[in-house]
Design a protein around this motif. Sequence first.
Motif, PDB file in Angstrom:
ATOM      1  N   ASN A 164     -33.710  -6.700  -2.334  1.00 38.57           N
ATOM      2  CA  ASN A 164     -32.646  -7.662  -2.620  1.00 38.57           C
ATOM      3  C   ASN A 164     -31.408  -7.450  -1.757  1.00 38.57           C
ATOM      4  N   ARG A 165     -31.444  -6.418  -0.918  1.00 41.80           N
ATOM      5  CA  ARG A 165     -30.374  -6.119   0.047  1.00 41.80           C
ATOM      6  C   ARG A 165     -29.008  -5.931  -0.628  1.00 41.80           C
ATOM      7  N   LEU A 166     -29.008  -5.309  -1.813  1.00 42.45           N
ATOM      8  CA  LEU A 166     -27.747  -5.119  -2.525  1.00 42.45           C
ATOM      9  C   LEU A 166     -26.732  -4.309  -1.723  1.00 42.45           C
ATOM     10  N   PRO A 167     -27.114  -3.168  -1.127  1.00 41.35           N
ATOM     11  CA  PRO A 167     -26.117  -2.404  -0.378  1.00 41.35           C
ATOM     12  C   PRO A 167     -25.580  -3.164   0.840  1.00 41.35           C
ATOM     13  N   THR A 168     -26.456  -3.906   1.515  1.00 40.83           N
ATOM     14  CA  THR A 168     -25.981  -4.627   2.699  1.00 40.83           C
ATOM     15  C   THR A 168     -25.146  -5.836   2.301  1.00 40.83           C
ATOM     16  N   ARG A 169     -25.387  -6.397   1.129  1.00 37.04           N
ATOM     17  CA  ARG A 169     -24.536  -7.498   0.656  1.00 37.04           C
ATOM     18  C   ARG A 169     -23.125  -6.993   0.365  1.00 37.04           C
ATOM     19  N   ILE A 170     -23.038  -5.818  -0.225  1.00 33.29           N
ATOM     20  CA  ILE A 170     -21.719  -5.234  -0.503  1.00 33.29           C
ATOM     21  C   ILE A 170     -21.032  -4.873   0.808  1.00 33.29           C
ATOM     22  N   THR A 171     -21.797  -4.338   1.757  1.00 36.75           N
ATOM     23  CA  THR A 171     -21.242  -3.969   3.056  1.00 36.75           C
ATOM     24  C   THR A 171     -20.770  -5.211   3.814  1.00 36.75           C
ATOM     25  N   ALA A 172     -21.530  -6.290   3.748  1.00 38.72           N
ATOM     26  CA  ALA A 172     -21.116  -7.533   4.402  1.00 38.72           C
ATOM     27  C   ALA A 172     -19.810  -8.046   3.803  1.00 38.72           C
ATOM     28  N   LEU A 173     -19.665  -7.921   2.489  1.00 41.22           N
ATOM     29  CA  LEU A 173     -18.431  -8.322   1.826  1.00 41.22           C
ATOM     30  C   LEU A 173     -17.266  -7.450   2.298  1.00 41.22           C
ATOM     31  N   ALA A 174     -17.530  -6.169   2.458  1.00 41.79           N
ATOM     32  CA  ALA A 174     -16.491  -5.262   2.978  1.00 41.79           C
ATOM     33  C   ALA A 174     -16.112  -5.664   4.397  1.00 41.79           C
ATOM     34  N   GLY A 175     -17.117  -6.055   5.203  1.00 39.11           N
ATOM     35  CA  GLY A 175     -16.835  -6.504   6.568  1.00 39.11           C
ATOM     36  C   GLY A 175     -15.972  -7.752   6.587  1.00 39.11           C
ATOM     37  N   GLN A 176     -16.202  -8.666   5.650  1.00 40.88           N
ATOM     38  CA  GLN A 176     -15.397  -9.885   5.565  1.00 40.88           C
ATOM     39  C   GLN A 176     -13.953  -9.576   5.194  1.00 40.88           C
ATOM     40  N   SER A 177     -13.775  -8.561   4.352  1.00 45.95           N
ATOM     41  CA  SER A 177     -12.417  -8.215   3.941  1.00 45.95           C
ATOM     42  C   SER A 177     -11.720  -7.335   4.975  1.00 45.95           C
ATOM     43  N   GLY A 178     -12.508  -6.742   5.877  1.00 42.38           N
ATOM     44  CA  GLY A 178     -11.936  -5.894   6.918  1.00 42.38           C
ATOM     45  C   GLY A 178     -11.549  -4.507   6.448  1.00 42.38           C
ATOM     46  N   ASP A 179     -12.057  -4.081   5.309  1.00 35.05           N
ATOM     47  CA  ASP A 179     -11.677  -2.786   4.761  1.00 35.05           C
ATOM     48  C   ASP A 179     -12.809  -2.270   3.868  1.00 35.05           C
ATOM     49  N   GLN A 180     -12.783  -0.989   3.601  1.00 33.06           N
ATOM     50  CA  GLN A 180     -13.707  -0.397   2.640  1.00 33.06           C
ATOM     51  C   GLN A 180     -13.358  -0.943   1.260  1.00 33.06           C
ATOM     52  N   LEU A 181     -14.390  -1.185   0.438  1.00 34.00           N
ATOM     53  CA  LEU A 181     -14.162  -1.702  -0.907  1.00 34.00           C
ATOM     54  C   LEU A 181     -14.308  -0.598  -1.938  1.00 34.00           C
ATOM     55  N   VAL A 182     -13.457  -0.670  -2.954  1.00 29.69           N
ATOM     56  CA  VAL A 182     -13.440   0.315  -4.025  1.00 29.69           C
ATOM     57  C   VAL A 182     -13.551  -0.438  -5.351  1.00 29.69           C
ATOM     58  N   PRO A 183     -14.515  -0.084  -6.196  1.00 23.77           N
ATOM     59  CA  PRO A 183     -14.607  -0.757  -7.497  1.00 23.77           C
ATOM     60  C   PRO A 183     -13.472  -0.340  -8.425  1.00 23.77           C
ATOM     61  N   ALA A 184     -13.001  -1.292  -9.206  1.00 26.31           N
ATOM     62  CA  ALA A 184     -11.941  -1.019 -10.178  1.00 26.31           C
ATOM     63  C   ALA A 184     -12.270  -1.770 -11.468  1.00 26.31           C
TER      64      ALA A 184
END
Length: 173
Positions: free
Chosen positions: A99-119
């Motif tokens: 389901n490419r879950l890790p790469t979907r999260i990474t692609a979202l991080a790429g769109q935001s231009g920063d590492q993502l942190v869950p809160a």
Amino acid sequence: MKSESFRKQALCLVLFFAAVAAVFALTRLRSDPAKKQAEFVVQQLLSCSSAVEQAVDAAAPAGSEPGLAAADTDGLYAFLQAQLGDAMTADCLDKVMANRLPTRITALAGQSGDQLVPADLTLKKRAGAENCYDFSAALLTATDSTAAAQVSGTITMVKEDGRWKASAITLNL
């Protein structure tokens, strides 16, 4: 004599019920180990954007463009197995990759231009489903805590070899 014996029996009975009530209270306060492990797995999965990106770039063939398109899925699978293999069943890990879950999260991080942190990660036990939890969290940028996305999904836990492991994960971005 009888009244003294009766008092002792009454006192013992009261103490017995107080002990039973204390055991029930402590049991209710004890946290759900399946839920704790589910929270760990979701937290790790949602936090993996920069680590996955580095693993993907390291696994890419020499001279190729960096990024997700050049990913060697075997290298990414090995990375995820090392990170989450003890917390997921093999079938769950296969589904996460499919389901490419890790790469979907990474692609979202790429769109935001920063590492993502869950809160604000919350898990709620799903009614009528054993060891299944609905979760939701905000993904914030690491630099300035700007909201990048809201995620939700479900995680199902099973006990395998005496340990709680994720057996199924869905993720809605």
